[in-house]
Design a protein around this motif. Structure first.
Motif, short mmCIF file in Angstrom:
data_model
loop_
_atom_site.label_atom_id
_atom_site.label_comp_id
_atom_site.label_asym_id
_atom_site.label_seq_id
_atom_site.Cartn_x
_atom_site.Cartn_y
_atom_site.Cartn_z
N ARG A 531 46.26 47.94 43.20
CA ARG A 531 45.91 46.34 43.55
C ARG A 531 46.97 45.80 43.41
O ARG A 531 47.31 45.85 42.16
CB ARG A 531 44.85 46.04 43.08
CG ARG A 531 43.05 46.97 43.75
CD ARG A 531 41.96 46.27 43.10
NE ARG A 531 40.70 47.15 42.98
CZ ARG A 531 39.27 46.32 43.50
NH1 ARG A 531 39.59 45.26 42.90
NH2 ARG A 531 38.27 46.88 43.43
N ARG A 533 45.38 42.04 43.28
CA ARG A 533 45.53 40.74 42.89
C ARG A 533 45.09 40.73 41.15
O ARG A 533 45.21 41.29 40.77
CB ARG A 533 44.18 40.61 43.70
CG ARG A 533 44.25 40.75 45.18
CD ARG A 533 42.80 40.95 45.89
NE ARG A 533 41.32 41.71 45.57
CZ ARG A 533 41.48 42.97 46.84
NH1 ARG A 533 42.81 43.05 47.13
NH2 ARG A 533 41.14 44.35 45.77
N GLU A 667 35.89 39.71 41.14
CA GLU A 667 37.28 40.52 41.17
C GLU A 667 37.71 41.55 40.15
O GLU A 667 38.03 43.16 40.23
CB GLU A 667 38.28 40.18 41.67
CG GLU A 667 39.54 40.56 42.25
CD GLU A 667 39.41 41.60 42.63
OE1 GLU A 667 40.18 42.56 43.29
OE2 GLU A 667 38.71 41.72 44.53
N TRP A 671 37.21 46.04 39.96
CA TRP A 671 38.58 46.71 39.52
C TRP A 671 38.46 46.88 38.25
O TRP A 671 37.84 48.15 38.51
CB TRP A 671 39.29 45.07 38.86
CG TRP A 671 40.87 45.97 38.68
CD1 TRP A 671 41.75 46.75 39.78
CD2 TRP A 671 41.26 46.49 37.07
NE1 TRP A 671 43.25 46.74 38.63
CE2 TRP A 671 42.03 46.37 37.36
CE3 TRP A 671 40.94 45.86 35.84
CZ2 TRP A 671 43.07 47.21 36.29
CZ3 TRP A 671 41.38 45.88 35.20
CH2 TRP A 671 42.64 46.41 34.81
N LEU A 772 40.26 37.42 45.56
CA LEU A 772 38.75 37.91 46.16
C LEU A 772 39.14 39.18 47.14
O LEU A 772 40.28 38.91 48.10
CB LEU A 772 37.48 37.45 46.77
CG LEU A 772 36.82 36.59 45.55
CD1 LEU A 772 35.38 35.73 46.00
CD2 LEU A 772 36.37 37.24 44.85
N ALA A 773 38.68 40.56 47.32
CA ALA A 773 39.03 41.26 48.62
C ALA A 773 38.92 40.87 49.64
O ALA A 773 37.82 39.82 49.95
CB ALA A 773 38.25 43.14 48.40
#
Length: 896
Positions: A531, A533, A667, A671, A772-773
């Motif tokens: 990821r 983020r 998030e 995660w 955020l995704a």
């Protein structure tokens, strides 16, 4: 008429006298006669026969007269000769008597001389034996000093045999014999020590010295000619001459051991030497530890093969600390040393068995490979006890008996061995970690007594586990027996390391989540998580601690890895509690309308049942039409749930940073949940030293449950943000006119509420888009248009209706949706309702009859009220119009 000469009767046969027989016959005949006539007849007959016999006798005498004369002459000659020989024999007898007397005197002289010579012979031989006995001790010492133990054994055993058999009654040699016995024991100790050095320190020369070509050739030939099956015939050529012919370059492990065993056989000490060698195994292994430890401490360059280098890389990959690297190197080197010693010990057993067969001694006294590997496991347990600061190593007794062993038992410690002092008695406890780290001075003083390659501490276990796994696998090979070392490590991991690891992991998690900057500072997650983020830095640190614990459990593997997995359970529970506390702290409570809605189970179930939620959470695929219908349905239900539609400023989250923190928490929790699901793959993945752990269904179910706990927090944050954006639409679009309250205000600033809403939405989108995704951000922001329409329609249903600023407000909302990259379809309902308010009641009724209803019955009623108030219609006219509207709607209208 001639008759044959008389013959000599056979020897031993005597002829009977016929006269008596004949006479008796005649007497019987006469006695049997009854008359005189008969007697006369018989007498006449007898006389006749007598005359015939007499005539016959005369004829024979006449016929043999010459022969009888010759016989008589010969008899006379023989009688004369016998008389002469008799006189000669008497003279010889007299002479022999005289010789006998003379020989008797000479025999006594010879006997005396022979006794004197025999005495001198025995004296000379005794002196020779005494000299040999006295000199043999010095000869044996010189031969032993020269390394010729077989020749020394022959010399010493010959001297002892002479003293026992030839000089048993020489009391003056008792001290010399006792000295020879002492020298024999000393020589046996030298030979046993020589065998031990060949087994445990073979070819351990300084590494800087190059091995000559001749030496390499000798070692290669010894390896090539080595026989797997060894019999007593294999040792027949081992003689003192063979020993003397060997040079230092020609000596190998094989020749050294065979010569030593033959020397023990000559000394008749094979059985006793077996016991001595067996007793010294553990001490020799401790000496190996001492030697290897000193080489590592002195930074001696130890040759390692390619596999060793790969092992070192594996240690680095497993995260071995700088402090634990020397211990990892020590255990790895010790494992290789013990395997090499085990190979030589196996060959020694074959040669020793052949020597016992040669000297006809039972093999039952011989130690086995199991004795050696048991001692290896014991010293490794002592080593781990010292470096890991384990108080008790008596695990097998603890596990079998289930209680403390005898309090009088003593335990051997590695430090006690090197310090050469008697072990102290301690209370038998299961593993107990040191409560406090000893001061530096104490550690230095300990290192002065015995070599420690690093400072002891329980965390060093993971540095040595790879080497220990390899050693345990070697011990558990077919025929190797039970591995007590693995049981020892497993028990320590179960009762000691798992607790220490749990405390360490929880301390890391607590330090991360309780730091002053916790739940505020953000950081990028590790690259291996996939990821890009940002998440909370404390969550990244907490996951690092969890991953380290999972890797530690995987490193434990078959040595208690299943027990180490309990650390993950407790650590995940602790992290989940911290996450819930952080959510309770970051999520607005009290008057916030979104928090109250989130506490309403009906609203939550309704939202979670919509396709847009499932598309964001479960990543299910839905068509655009289905999603639009879901957003419209959501806007309708949420708008109805507002009641009068009034949302005060206290019911929204005014601080945008609070929403950003919730987005970051969402998030971070998502995660963490994703990473937690990878724990089974981490712990079951094969590593460089073996296969991963075999996990049961219970562990998989627990990990899934733990992941759902964090998912639940993430979903709560997601729903809160989703509801907050919709509530703010009603607040900014519905409350503005109520505050300003005048038409001039509406005309001058009618789009002010829409502008503030657009500014608010854009500000949140700007912050949340980087956190955020895409699916989560789409769930929060998509459907805002439908909610805007519901808000402005509710606003226009008030008594004021849609003023002159309605178009400006819709234009501002369109610009906001365009800036958010959202479609304008959601505002179509607002446009249609604005057009509805501009129509007359008759036009609305006609449109409903022709096209069907486009709004709910309540919205039509509110529109008629606004139109009637704006056009000044009489109440009677309004009632008539409403009847017509009700008739046009029929049962199609929707009443909310």
């Amino acid at each position: 008429m001639s008759s044959p000469p008389p013959t000599k009767p056979p020897r031993g046969v005597k002829q009977g006298k016929e006269t008596s027989g004949l006479l008796m016959s005649v007497i019987r005949t006469l006695s049997a006669s009854e008359t005189n006539e008969q007697r006369e007849k018989e007498r006449a007959k007898l006389e006749k026969e007598y005359k015939k016999s007499d005539a016959r006798l005369d004829e024979l005498v006449a016929a043999h007269a010459q022969e009888m004369t010759d016989v008589m002459q010969k008899f006379s000659a023989v009688s004369t000769a016998l008389g002469a020989w008799g006189q000669h024999c008497a003279a010889a007898e007299a002479r022999l008597g005289a010789c006998r007397a003379l020989l008797r005197v000479r025999r006594d002289d010879l006997r005396r001389l022979w006794a004197d010579a025999r005495t001198h012979h025995h004296a000379l031989r005794m002196l020779t034996d005494i000299e040999r006995v006295v000199v043999s001790e010095r000869e044996a010492r010189e031969l032993a000093a020269a390394g010729r133990v077989l020749a020394a054994a022959h010399a010493l055993q010959a001297a002892l045999l002479t003293a026992r058999t030839e000089l048993p009654h020489v009391h003056a040699l008792s001290a010399t014999t006792a000295h020879l016995e002492a020298k024999k024991k000393e020589l046996v100790d030298i030979i046993v020590r020589r065998i031990s050095e060949a087994v445990y320190r073979d070819e351990r020369a300084p590494l800087s010295r190059r091995v000559s070509a001749r030496r390499r050739t000798a070692l290669l030939l010894a390896e090539l000619t080595k026989s797997e099956e060894v019999t007593d015939a294999y040792l027949q050529d081992i003689t003192p001459e063979f020993e003397a012919s060997l040079t230092e370059e020609d000596k190998t492990f094989e020749t050294t051991v065979m010569i030593s065993l033959e020397a023990l056989g000559v000394l008749e000490q094979l059985k006793e030497a077996t016991e001595k060698f067996k007793v010294q195994i553990q001490n020799e292994l401790l000496e190996v530890i001492d030697s290897v430890s000193r080489r590592i401490i002195e930074d001696v360059e130890i040759e390692v093969d390619i596999e060793g280098e790969e092992d070192g890389e594996m240690f680095e990959a497993e995260g071995v600390t700088e402090m634990g690297r020397p211990l990892a190197r020590l255990v790895s080197c010790l494992a290789e040393e013990f395997k090499a010693c085990g190979t030589r010990n196996k060959r020694l057993l074959q040669l020793w068995r052949a020597a016992l067969q040669k000297h006809r001694i039972s093999e039952q006294c011989l130690h086995t490979e199991q004795n050696y590997w048991s001692a290896v496991q014991q010293v490794m347990q002592l080593l781990l006890t010292e470096y890991l600061e384990i108080e008790s190593v008596n695990l097998a007794a603890q596990r079998s008996s289930g209680n403390a062993s005898d309090s009088g038992a003593t335990e051997l410690r590695l430090s006690d061995y090197f310090a050469k002092k008697r072990p102290q008695r301690r209370r038998d406890k299961l593993f107990k970690l040191a409560a406090a780290t000893p001061p530096a001075d104490a550690v230095l003083s300990r290192r002065q007594r015995y070599p420690l390659v690093c400072r002891p501490q329980p965390a060093l276990l993971h540095a040595v586990l790879p080497a220990l796994h390899a050693l345990c696998a070697h011990l558990e090979r077919p025929g190797g027996g039970e591995c007590s070392l693995r049981a020892f490590i497993s028990d320590y991991v179960r009762w000691g390391e798992s607790e220490r690891l749990l405390r360490h992991t929880r301390a890391l998690i607590d330090a991360a989540v309780k730091a002053p900057s916790a739940w505020r500072e953000r950081s990028m997650p590790p690259e291996n998580t996939g990821r890009g983020r940002a998440v909370f830095a404390c969550c990244a640190e907490a996951w690092g601690a969890l991953r380290a614990a999972a890797l530690a459990a995987r490193r434990c593997g078959g040595c208690g890895g299943g027990a180490a997995l309990r650390v993950l359970s407790a650590a995940l529970d602790a992290l989940a509690q911290h996450a819930r506390a952080a959510h309770a702290k970051l999520a607005p409570a009290g008057p916030a309308r979104a928090a109250r809605w989130l506490a309403d189970d009906d609203i939550v179930r309704f939202l979670q049942a919509l396709p847009n939620y499932r598309a964001a959470v479960d990543h299910s695929h839905y068509t655009d039409k289905e999603l639009k219908q879901a957003y419209e349905r959501e806007a309708e239900i949420l708008g109805t749930s507002l009641g009068d539609g009034e949302v005060s400023k206290r019911e929204i989250v005014a601080d945008i940073n609070t929403l950003v923190d919730l987005a970051l928490l969402c998030e971070s929790m998502d995660w963490l949940s994703t990473n937690i699901k990878t724990i089974p793959a981490i712990v079951s993945a094969p590593s460089g030293f073996g296969a991963g752990l075999k996990l049961n269904e219970k562990f998989h179910a627990y990990i899934a449950s733990a992941a759902r706990n964090f998912e639940s927090i993430a979903h709560k944050c997601l729903l809160f943000l989703h509801l907050e954006m919709r509530i703010e639409c009603f607040h900014y679009l519905g409350q503005e006119e109520k505050v300003e309250g005048s038409e001039s205000s509406e005309q001058s600033g009618g789009a002010g509420g829409a502008s503030r809403l657009a500014h608010r939405l854009l500000a949140f989108h700007e912050h949340a888009s980087a956190l955020l995704a895409d699916s989560a951000l789409a769930y929060i922001m998509s459907g805002v248009g439908e909610m805007m329409s519901a808000a402005v329609v509710w606003r226009w249903q008030s008594a004021a209706g849609a003023g002159a600023g309605a178009e400006a407000r819709l234009a501002a909302l369109r610009h906001c949706l365009a800036a958010l990259a959202l479609p304008h379809d959601g505002l179509h309902a607002a446009h249609a309702y604005l057009h509805l308010l501009a129509c007359s009641p008759e036009e609305i009724i006609t449109s409903v009859r022709e096209k069907g209803p486009q709004f709910s019955e309540l919205e039509y009623l509110n529109a008629f009220k606004v139109i009637g108030a704006r056009r000044g219609l009489a109440p009677a006219d309004m009632r008539a119009q409403l009847k017509q509207l009700s008739a046009a709607l029929g049962h199609v209208g929707v009443t909310v």
